[in-house]
Scaffold this active site. Sequence first.
Site, PDB file in Angstrom:
ATOM      1  N   GLU A 442       0.744  -1.369   0.041  1.00 36.82           N
ATOM      2  CA  GLU A 442       0.062   0.187   0.055  1.00 36.82           C
ATOM      3  C   GLU A 442       0.852   1.423   0.052  1.00 36.82           C
ATOM      4  O   GLU A 442       0.465   2.257   0.532  1.00 36.82           O
ATOM      5  CB  GLU A 442      -0.890   0.008   1.298  1.00 36.82           C
ATOM      6  CG  GLU A 442      -1.896  -1.202   1.216  1.00 36.82           C
ATOM      7  CD  GLU A 442      -2.776  -1.458  -0.085  1.00 36.82           C
ATOM      8  OE1 GLU A 442      -2.818  -0.442  -0.715  1.00 36.82           O
ATOM      9  OE2 GLU A 442      -3.106  -2.523  -0.460  1.00 36.82           O
ATOM     10  N   GLY A 443       1.997   1.089  -0.818  1.00 36.28           N
ATOM     11  CA  GLY A 443       2.854   2.232  -0.710  1.00 36.28           C
ATOM     12  C   GLY A 443       3.873   2.059   0.294  1.00 36.28           C
ATOM     13  O   GLY A 443       3.466   2.352   1.618  1.00 36.28           O
TER      14      GLY A 443
END
Length: 589
Positions: A442-443
């Site tokens: 998620e980054g």
Amino acid sequence: MPEFNAPLRDMRFVLHEVFQGPALWARLPALGDRVDADTADAILEEAAKITGQLIAPLNRSGDEQGVTFDAGQVRTPDGFAQAWQTYREGGWVGLAGNPEHGGLGMPKMLAVQFEEMLYAANCSFSLYSALSAGCCLALDAHASDDLKATYLPPLYSGQWAGTMCLTEPHAGTDLGIIRTRAEPAADGSYRISGTKIFITGGEQDLTENIIHLVLAKLPDAPAGPKGISLFLVPKFLVNADGSLGARNPAHCGSLEHKMGIKASATCVMNFDGATGYLIGEANRGLAAMFTMMNYERLSIGIQGIGCAEASYQNAARYAQDRLQSRAASGAQARDKVADPIIVHPDVRRMLLTMRALTEGGRAFATYVGQQLDIAKYAEDTEERDLAQRQVALLTPVAKAFFTDNGLESCVLGQQVFGGHGYIREWGQEQLVRDVRIAQIYEGTNGIQALDLLGRKVVADGGRALAEFTGQIHQFCKQDTPYREPLLKATSDLQSLSQWLSEQAREDANAVGAASVEYLQLFGYVAYAYMWARMDAVAAANLAQDPAFYAAKRATAAFFFARLLPRTLSLQASIRAGSTSLFSLAADHF
């Protein structure tokens, strides 16, 4: 075998006493008719039962068995499908979902505490639910009314599940270079072709259908991220009456073999002309997908808190029971051959660090949930906009700081166990493996730090930061024990932010060189604000529950004495600038 018991007393303290959730909900018309303090407590109680008694017992067995892949079919570990059926019957997937399409419409303040329980009980199981909830959020915000009516009710009910298909073998953070294509079809749908990797729940045996949200490019799309569109691609096509139709050519090609979260199916997905439906506007898909991504970023941050809580519970129990050596001040358990290791200063240092970081994170997650509720439900436009700016500012901090602290706490919990922490049966080594991914997906946390400093502080001109620090200054108008250290830390953050903004105008590498340490500094200041607020409430109510509130105040004292000073070394590192990072030639690495 480790057990998990939801920290309900602390959750209620944060939800009801510190952030006064019921009072907020009462003044937000969309929430006031749905939830009050009694409803929230009943939901938390039931959540504690389902996570502790149904889902947590599958954690170790799920890790050892893992998911299996055979001829395109994925099988989850024994017990997962039955647990999912009970889970979905309770309406947990749609806990905070839109009631117009079958969600329960509960506030995010409450949902983040449920998510913490879920991750603490079983990370792998949690991910199937988290991706579905995020998928619902994106559809509710951006899809057409027809798509919402068709897909949201079975997603909220857990009859179907959702995925997020972004990453490709050559394109991770740089989504502008994705190759997945979308060709328009005569009936208004699209044919999606390409390969996506690292797709959580891309194939599984828990639900009868899987709804993929896929980023792809239209034939005439502009280059880069401005040419990305978002498509809904079901595993099975859906007939007009809502029944399932033909199998869509969207197949799992293989499973990834991972360090942790082994009961979560991480798939390579191949789309071979699969039928898809455009969500939102063409070439605006990244903005729509970020609705889901920002939800998942907060959720994955909470994964860090949940794992840390599980690690703390295990380690605290072990430290009370494990006999080893005598206390430096003299024997404490004279009837035993040695004292419990809880008497030793270093063990206490580790346990208090875990406790302070985890309880601080729980408070901060609930605070961010509060801002999300205000941004969504407040009637006043100015109040909504202010809250939305705070959500944008604080989401990267929550994702990265929660997960960095989650790993630290899981490693510390393993350390408390000594050699037994390295042994599978105690559960600590699994927590270390399971929590590690949270800093990556998620980054990555480095990307979160760049987002915080580069976009949310420097590019924003410091507006949202000033609004956040303004809340701290307003709080500090009251006389509290930690007023002075909190004000000093906040002032340091403000002055450093201004200095970095000036440096960025002269040095292109200034933001990248400082961003990770800056996010850490921001996180400690935010936690200091949380701990000062919690201590103030505990001090005012000490006589009502002396044991709980005294423990809360003691943990606050530890945070300010032993953890907040970490900001001093972070400041020194940041002010050292970027020069030392580039003094070594690339071919010397």
